[in-house]
Design an enzyme around this catalytic site. Structure first.
Site, PDB file in Angstrom:
ATOM      1  N   ASP A  66       0.850  -1.186   0.000  1.00 32.05           N
ATOM      2  CA  ASP A  66       0.000   0.000   0.000  1.00 32.05           C
ATOM      3  C   ASP A  66       0.888   1.240   0.000  1.00 32.05           C
ATOM      4  O   ASP A  66       2.101   1.128   0.108  1.00 32.05           O
ATOM      5  CB  ASP A  66      -0.943  -0.009   1.215  1.00 32.05           C
ATOM      6  CG  ASP A  66      -0.202  -0.322   2.493  1.00 32.05           C
ATOM      7  OD1 ASP A  66       0.968   0.084   2.630  1.00 32.05           O
ATOM      8  OD2 ASP A  66      -0.783  -0.981   3.361  1.00 32.05           O
ATOM      9  N   ASP A  68       1.661   4.983   1.623  1.00 30.27           N
ATOM     10  CA  ASP A  68       1.442   5.949   2.698  1.00 30.27           C
ATOM     11  C   ASP A  68       2.049   7.271   2.275  1.00 30.27           C
ATOM     12  O   ASP A  68       3.122   7.307   1.675  1.00 30.27           O
ATOM     13  CB  ASP A  68       2.109   5.473   3.992  1.00 30.27           C
ATOM     14  CG  ASP A  68       1.513   4.171   4.485  1.00 30.27           C
ATOM     15  OD1 ASP A  68       0.280   4.061   4.503  1.00 30.27           O
ATOM     16  OD2 ASP A  68       2.287   3.246   4.812  1.00 30.27           O
ATOM     17  N   ASP A 145       9.727   4.243  13.114  1.00 35.33           N
ATOM     18  CA  ASP A 145      10.366   3.158  13.867  1.00 35.33           C
ATOM     19  C   ASP A 145      11.778   2.797  13.373  1.00 35.33           C
ATOM     20  O   ASP A 145      12.750   2.954  14.097  1.00 35.33           O
ATOM     21  CB  ASP A 145       9.448   1.923  13.949  1.00 35.33           C
ATOM     22  CG  ASP A 145       8.806   1.533  12.622  1.00 35.33           C
ATOM     23  OD1 ASP A 145       9.164   2.112  11.574  1.00 35.33           O
ATOM     24  OD2 ASP A 145       7.957   0.623  12.628  1.00 35.33           O
TER      25      ASP A 145
HETATM   26  P1  ATP Z   1       3.902  -2.770   5.454  1.00 33.35           P
HETATM   27  O1  ATP Z   1       2.777  -1.860   5.010  1.00 33.35           O
HETATM   28  O2  ATP Z   1       4.626  -3.441   4.383  1.00 33.35           O
HETATM   29  O3  ATP Z   1       3.517  -3.672   6.561  1.00 33.35           O
HETATM   30  P2  ATP Z   1       4.991  -0.291   6.436  1.00 33.35           P
HETATM   31  O4  ATP Z   1       6.385   0.075   6.822  1.00 33.35           O
HETATM   32  O5  ATP Z   1       4.339   0.503   5.359  1.00 33.35           O
HETATM   33  O6  ATP Z   1       5.025  -1.827   6.104  1.00 33.35           O
HETATM   34  P3  ATP Z   1       2.793   0.556   8.058  1.00 33.35           P
HETATM   35  O7  ATP Z   1       2.248  -0.099   9.277  1.00 33.35           O
HETATM   36  O8  ATP Z   1       1.956   0.675   6.846  1.00 33.35           O
HETATM   37  O9  ATP Z   1       4.132  -0.232   7.743  1.00 33.35           O
HETATM   38  O10 ATP Z   1       3.297   1.994   8.511  1.00 33.35           O
HETATM   39  C1  ATP Z   1       3.732   2.988   7.605  1.00 33.35           C
HETATM   40  C2  ATP Z   1       4.904   3.734   8.209  1.00 33.35           C
HETATM   41  O11 ATP Z   1       4.511   4.378   9.427  1.00 33.35           O
HETATM   42  C3  ATP Z   1       6.091   2.865   8.584  1.00 33.35           C
HETATM   43  O12 ATP Z   1       6.938   2.631   7.487  1.00 33.35           O
HETATM   44  C4  ATP Z   1       6.750   3.693   9.658  1.00 33.35           C
HETATM   45  O13 ATP Z   1       7.517   4.750   9.110  1.00 33.35           O
HETATM   46  C5  ATP Z   1       5.568   4.318  10.377  1.00 33.35           C
HETATM   47  N1  ATP Z   1       5.123   3.470  11.506  1.00 33.35           N
HETATM   48  C6  ATP Z   1       4.166   2.522  11.487  1.00 33.35           C
HETATM   49  N2  ATP Z   1       4.011   1.952  12.684  1.00 33.35           N
HETATM   50  C7  ATP Z   1       4.879   2.560  13.503  1.00 33.35           C
HETATM   51  C8  ATP Z   1       5.189   2.444  14.886  1.00 33.35           C
HETATM   52  N3  ATP Z   1       4.568   1.545  15.660  1.00 33.35           N
HETATM   53  N4  ATP Z   1       6.150   3.263  15.394  1.00 33.35           N
HETATM   54  C9  ATP Z   1       6.775   4.168  14.619  1.00 33.35           C
HETATM   55  N5  ATP Z   1       6.536   4.319  13.317  1.00 33.35           N
HETATM   56  C10 ATP Z   1       5.596   3.550  12.759  1.00 33.35           C
HETATM   57 MG    MG Z   2       2.302   0.404   4.671  1.00 31.57          MG
END
Ligand code: ATP
Ligand code: MG
Length: 426
Positions: A66, A68, A145
């Site tokens: 997805d 963001d 994170d």
């Molecule tokens: P995926 O969607 O593949 O699981 P992602 O890195 O995009 O991985 P998301 O949960 O969609 O994960 O979150 C988007 C972004 O928001 C992350 O890449 C990170 O920068 C931030 N993020 C998400 N969760 C946290 C958290 N618990 N603490 C700090 N930053 C976070």
């Molecule tokens: Mg994501």
């Protein structure tokens, strides 16, 4: 009160900006919907960047799950720009912009909070309860994170903006927390699960300083809501990396905070020797790689099986008939589990059915076999039975019989019944 005071002296305060010659051209790899959102934000006089998992995955040559977007526009300003949008979020307010089935998540830059801030709250043990402090671009980076998740892509000049050495870590296959790992885990214990998930998904190594505090802080997951833990557990076990995720979780003593029932035996025995669980995880991963669907209930049934069996034997020893013992054991196992993970009812129902059908495989009369075969949960229950054959030759023979049953035609099926000595086992 512990606060997220990230020591930025370890990082440069100026970002490294990678041009398209170094990081490639993203445009063709970003969904039309995400591009539209960024373009419209930019046209509206705001800055909009692709951030997080999508930038990471594109740089790794993977297809993002997805998209963001991070922006300096406030949530209300974003909503004003897009008719197809709505404000959501409790921990922080973000905007969902919908394009058909695709949802683009737009988050306003936020700052790592500080003690005097009225909008950021931490509990006495340092957990972040609310963090709605808006910030500048350079603040937003530090509350993310991992370094590999803190990269921003600017479509205007096709550049990747990196404050934290994320590109370097991506190239070295490293999961590195931004800031002090213990403080960051205390702020949000789910980051421990995320570290394991990304390490498994990307086949990266977690830095020793981010990996070593996990087992002693794992207990903090008890404070996380069962709903959030369930969402995380789905991501851990339904994305095609269930086997490595499981191993990482067990290694860091995290698994029992997701599925504590049964983990008594699991921790004592060598968890990597648990053939039943490991083959279930491998099968799940294989199915996903082959583009087949997976029902999360199957793995849940696997994880909880040994606990359910313990209760089942106990109830039977206490004199209950098999059927009642099984119902009681299932109830007890599931009601203990849902206190930890809010597993939706439709899944717990499927788990119960998979368990309940197990005893019916033994009752091989033509009529009963056919009735079982027509049961909507037959396939999952049969797969479960086949997995159980790692536990003994009898089960292996039974599994083989049912494999044949499905492969042969009506007349051959008759012979199959002739060949067996019908067992009436419960
Ligand atoms: P995926 O969607 O593949 O699981 P992602 O890195 O995009 O991985 P998301 O949960 O969609 O994960 O979150 C988007 C972004 O928001 C992350 O890449 C990170 O920068 C931030 N993020 C998400 N969760 C946290 C958290 N618990 N603490 C700090 N930053 C976070
Ligand atoms: Mg994501």
């Amino acid at each position: 009160m512990r606060m997220s005071e990230i020591d930025k002296s370890n990082y440069s305060t100026e970002p490294v900006v990678y041009g398209k010659d170094e990081c490639g051209e993203f445009q063709g790899l970003i969904s039309r919907a995400a591009l539209t959102v960024i373009e419209k934000l930019n046209k509206g006089g705001y800055n909009g960047y692709l951030v997080g998992g999508a930038v990471r995955d594109i740089l790794l040559g993977k297809t993002p799950k997805d998209f963001d977007i991070a922006t300096d526009a406030r949530p209300e300003q974003v909503v004003a720009l897009f008719k197809n949008s709505r404000l959501i979020g409790r921990r922080f307010r973000i905007v969902h912009v919908r394009f058909g089935r695709e949802i683009i998540e737009v988050a306003t830059f936020r700052a790592a909070h500080n003690q005097s801030s009225a909008s950021a709250k931490t509990s006495t043990d340092g957990q972040l309860l609310r963090d709605n402090v808006y910030g500048r671009f350079e603040d937003d980076v530090w509350r993310r994170d991992f370094t590999i998740n803190a990269l921003y892509y600017d479509i205007r000049d096709s550049s990747v903006i990196d404050y934290v050495g994320g590109v370097r870590d991506l190239r070295s296959n490293i999961i590195r927390l931004i800031g002090d790992p213990e403080v960051r885990y205390r702020e949000d214990p789910v980051r421990m699960l995320r570290a394991i998930r990304f390490a498994a998904k990307l086949n990266f190594k977690i830095t020793p300083s981010a990996s070593s505090p996990i087992s002693s802080l794992a207990y903090l997951l008890q404070e996380i809501s069962p709903a959030r833990l369930f969402d995380e557990s789905l991501k851990l076990f339904s994305s095609g990396y269930a086997s490595d995720s499981y191993k990482g979780l067990v290694e860091h003593d995290l698994f029992r905070y997701l599925y504590s029932v049964g983990s008594g035996e699991l921790n004592q025995a060598d968890p990597f020797d648990n053939k039943f669980v490991l083959s279930a995880l491998e099968n799940t991963d294989r199915r996903i790689k082959d583009g087949k669907s997976v029902n999360p209930a199957f793995l849940i049934a696997v994880f909880l099986w040994s606990t359910m069996q313990l209760h089942y034997s106990e109830y039977q020893r206490g004199g209950l008939p098999a059927r009642v013992a099984l119902l009681n054991a299932s109830d007890r196992t599931i009601s203990a589990q849902i206190k930890q993970l809010s597993i939706p009812k439709r899944l717990t129902l499927a788990v119960r059915e998979i368990w309940e059908l197990q005893s019916r495989f033994f009752k091989r009369t033509p009529k009963r076999a056919n009735r079982l075969y027509c049961h909507p949960r037959f396939r999952a229950a049969y797969d479960f039975l086949v997995l159980r054959s790692v536990d003994g030759a009898d089960l292996k023979a039974l599994g083989d019989w049912w494999t044949l049953y499905q492969e042969v035609d009506e007349t051959q099926r008759k012979n199959l019944f002739g060949e067996i000595e019908i067992q009436q086992r419960h």
